[in-house]
Design a protein around this motif. Structure first.
Motif, PDB file in Angstrom:
ATOM      1  N   ASN A 145      45.649  40.795  67.900  1.00 45.37           N
ATOM      2  CA  ASN A 145      44.887  42.014  67.628  1.00 45.37           C
ATOM      3  C   ASN A 145      44.816  42.935  68.846  1.00 45.37           C
ATOM      4  N   ALA A 146      44.753  42.361  70.047  1.00 45.77           N
ATOM      5  CA  ALA A 146      44.722  43.197  71.255  1.00 45.77           C
ATOM      6  C   ALA A 146      46.021  43.973  71.412  1.00 45.77           C
ATOM      7  N   VAL A 147      47.138  43.311  71.156  1.00 43.80           N
ATOM      8  CA  VAL A 147      48.437  43.993  71.245  1.00 43.80           C
ATOM      9  C   VAL A 147      48.534  45.070  70.163  1.00 43.80           C
ATOM     10  N   GLY A 148      48.158  44.712  68.951  1.00 46.12           N
ATOM     11  CA  GLY A 148      48.209  45.681  67.851  1.00 46.12           C
ATOM     12  C   GLY A 148      47.293  46.868  68.093  1.00 46.12           C
ATOM     13  N   LEU A 149      46.091  46.594  68.606  1.00 47.48           N
ATOM     14  CA  LEU A 149      45.124  47.665  68.882  1.00 47.48           C
ATOM     15  C   LEU A 149      45.621  48.569  69.998  1.00 47.48           C
ATOM     16  N   THR A 150      46.277  47.996  70.991  1.00 47.40           N
ATOM     17  CA  THR A 150      46.817  48.800  72.091  1.00 47.40           C
ATOM     18  C   THR A 150      47.843  49.799  71.562  1.00 47.40           C
ATOM     19  N   PHE A 151      48.746  49.318  70.699  1.00 45.03           N
ATOM     20  CA  PHE A 151      49.738  50.223  70.120  1.00 45.03           C
ATOM     21  C   PHE A 151      49.088  51.254  69.203  1.00 45.03           C
ATOM     22  N   ALA A 152      48.064  50.840  68.462  1.00 49.22           N
ATOM     23  CA  ALA A 152      47.400  51.766  67.539  1.00 49.22           C
ATOM     24  C   ALA A 152      46.661  52.868  68.299  1.00 49.22           C
ATOM     25  N   LEU A 153      45.981  52.511  69.391  1.00 45.97           N
ATOM     26  CA  LEU A 153      45.221  53.494  70.160  1.00 45.97           C
ATOM     27  C   LEU A 153      46.125  54.487  70.892  1.00 45.97           C
ATOM     28  N   THR A 154      47.311  54.062  71.249  1.00 49.74           N
ATOM     29  CA  THR A 154      48.230  54.971  71.934  1.00 49.74           C
ATOM     30  C   THR A 154      49.016  55.831  70.955  1.00 49.74           C
ATOM     31  N   GLY A 155      48.830  55.594  69.670  1.00 57.33           N
ATOM     32  CA  GLY A 155      49.516  56.374  68.640  1.00 57.33           C
ATOM     33  C   GLY A 155      50.956  55.959  68.418  1.00 57.33           C
ATOM     34  N   LYS A 156      51.360  54.827  68.934  1.00 57.93           N
ATOM     35  CA  LYS A 156      52.741  54.370  68.792  1.00 57.93           C
ATOM     36  C   LYS A 156      52.938  53.443  67.588  1.00 57.93           C
ATOM     37  N   LEU A 157      51.904  53.335  66.752  1.00 61.53           N
ATOM     38  CA  LEU A 157      51.972  52.429  65.608  1.00 61.53           C
ATOM     39  C   LEU A 157      51.773  53.246  64.332  1.00 61.53           C
ATOM     40  N   SER A 158      52.791  53.275  63.509  1.00 61.69           N
ATOM     41  CA  SER A 158      52.671  54.047  62.261  1.00 61.69           C
ATOM     42  C   SER A 158      51.776  53.302  61.270  1.00 61.69           C
ATOM     43  N   ARG A 159      51.224  54.042  60.309  1.00 61.24           N
ATOM     44  CA  ARG A 159      50.350  53.429  59.300  1.00 61.24           C
ATOM     45  C   ARG A 159      51.114  52.421  58.461  1.00 61.24           C
ATOM     46  N   LEU A 160      52.351  52.717  58.153  1.00 59.23           N
ATOM     47  CA  LEU A 160      53.165  51.805  57.348  1.00 59.23           C
ATOM     48  C   LEU A 160      53.388  50.495  58.100  1.00 59.23           C
ATOM     49  N   PHE A 161      53.732  50.590  59.379  1.00 62.31           N
ATOM     50  CA  PHE A 161      53.961  49.388  60.168  1.00 62.31           C
ATOM     51  C   PHE A 161      52.666  48.583  60.314  1.00 62.31           C
ATOM     52  N   ALA A 162      51.540  49.293  60.515  1.00 62.26           N
ATOM     53  CA  ALA A 162      50.235  48.626  60.625  1.00 62.26           C
ATOM     54  C   ALA A 162      49.892  47.903  59.328  1.00 62.26           C
ATOM     55  N   ALA A 163      50.202  48.516  58.200  1.00 66.52           N
ATOM     56  CA  ALA A 163      49.941  47.902  56.896  1.00 66.52           C
ATOM     57  C   ALA A 163      50.795  46.652  56.684  1.00 66.52           C
ATOM     58  N   ILE A 164      51.950  46.615  57.320  1.00 65.67           N
ATOM     59  CA  ILE A 164      52.833  45.452  57.186  1.00 65.67           C
ATOM     60  C   ILE A 164      52.391  44.317  58.122  1.00 65.67           C
ATOM     61  N   ILE A 165      52.069  44.665  59.374  1.00 69.79           N
ATOM     62  CA  ILE A 165      51.765  43.596  60.327  1.00 69.79           C
ATOM     63  C   ILE A 165      50.351  43.020  60.169  1.00 69.79           C
ATOM     64  N   MET A 166      49.440  43.754  59.531  1.00 71.84           N
ATOM     65  CA  MET A 166      48.082  43.221  59.364  1.00 71.84           C
ATOM     66  C   MET A 166      48.085  41.931  58.534  1.00 71.84           C
ATOM     67  N   PRO A 167      48.690  41.901  57.351  1.00 71.43           N
ATOM     68  CA  PRO A 167      48.726  40.627  56.622  1.00 71.43           C
ATOM     69  C   PRO A 167      49.592  39.584  57.330  1.00 71.43           C
ATOM     70  N   MET A 168      50.548  40.051  58.118  1.00 70.53           N
ATOM     71  CA  MET A 168      51.393  39.126  58.862  1.00 70.53           C
ATOM     72  C   MET A 168      50.582  38.332  59.883  1.00 70.53           C
ATOM     73  N   SER A 169      49.491  38.935  60.413  1.00 70.45           N
ATOM     74  CA  SER A 169      48.667  38.206  61.381  1.00 70.45           C
ATOM     75  C   SER A 169      48.012  37.003  60.706  1.00 70.45           C
ATOM     76  N   ALA A 170      47.540  37.192  59.480  1.00 67.46           N
ATOM     77  CA  ALA A 170      46.931  36.077  58.749  1.00 67.46           C
ATOM     78  C   ALA A 170      47.963  34.993  58.464  1.00 67.46           C
ATOM     79  N   ILE A 171      49.145  35.398  58.074  1.00 68.73           N
ATOM     80  CA  ILE A 171      50.215  34.435  57.791  1.00 68.73           C
ATOM     81  C   ILE A 171      50.606  33.687  59.061  1.00 68.73           C
ATOM     82  N   THR A 172      50.665  34.402  60.173  1.00 69.66           N
ATOM     83  CA  THR A 172      51.001  33.791  61.455  1.00 69.66           C
ATOM     84  C   THR A 172      49.968  32.732  61.829  1.00 69.66           C
ATOM     85  N   ILE A 173      48.686  33.061  61.708  1.00 68.12           N
ATOM     86  CA  ILE A 173      47.619  32.120  62.068  1.00 68.12           C
ATOM     87  C   ILE A 173      47.650  30.900  61.158  1.00 68.12           C
ATOM     88  N   VAL A 174      47.784  31.104  59.850  1.00 64.18           N
ATOM     89  CA  VAL A 174      47.827  29.982  58.903  1.00 64.18           C
ATOM     90  C   VAL A 174      49.033  29.084  59.206  1.00 64.18           C
TER      91      VAL A 174
END
Length: 190
Positions: A145-174
């Motif tokens: 989440n820290a890495v993802g938030l860093t990219f999101a705050l700098t504006g380098k993360l598109s909404r589409l990419f964020a929508a894809i990687i968010m569920p991926m974090s849950a899958i990664t943890i499981v």
């Protein structure tokens, strides 16, 4: 005398090995409400470091556990009767041993089927490994989440990419938890 009867206590299967395993990492105390008639047998059967305390009424067991806790020790109490209920509730972890887990048990944190008692050391190892896995999962999640938030705050993360990687974090943890659980499970069995 023409004959006599000798009554011996029946001890649970593999009790000696369980106590040997437990004594390798923990201080063991046997608090018994019985008299010291079995002391010699228990001294031969149990590791030499095991403390044997007899003639303990329920309130004395409770006081003994409180004393250990005041010394800064974490106490796991294992009991099999109502006379252990106060001590089970006072201990940091209270496990009630029952021949039938569907019947009434005193206040405790867990109920263990008596037929599985010899596996107690293995269960303790599983819980310790489970805590390691939980801490590692939290760390991985925070890092993710820290890495993802860093990219999101700098504006380098598109909404589409964020929508894809968010569920991926849950899958990664499981997936991470599943893989580590299997790894530690195999490690304990061997």
């Amino acid at each position: 005398y023409k004959g006599s009867y000798v009554f011996n206590n029946q001890y649970r299967k593999d009790l000696e090995q369980l106590f040997i395993n437990l004594s390798s990492k923990y201080n063991l105390v046997v608090l018994s409400g019985d008299n010291d008639g079995e002391q010699k047998i228990l001294e031969k059967m149990l590791p030499s470091k095991t403390v044997l305390v007899f003639n303990q009424k329920p309130e004395k067991k409770l006081i003994y556990i409180e004393k250990l806790q005041k010394e800064g020790k974490n106490v796991m109490m294992i009991g099999d009767g109502l006379n252990d209920s106060g001590a089970l509730a006072q201990s940091n972890v209270g496990i009630s041993i029952s021949e039938n887990v569907n019947v009434f048990s005193p206040a405790c944190d867990g109920i263990m089927d008596a037929s599985q008692f010899q596996k107690l050391f293995r269960y303790i190892q599983y819980t310790k490994n489970a805590m390691i896995i939980i801490y590692m999962s939290f760390f991985l999640s925070l890092l993710y989440n820290a890495v993802g938030l860093t990219f999101a705050l700098t504006g380098k993360l598109s909404r589409l990419f964020a929508a894809i990687i968010m569920p991926m974090s849950a899958i990664t943890i499981v997936s991470f938890v599943t893989i580590l659980s299997k790894f530690y499970g195999k490690k304990i069995k061997s």
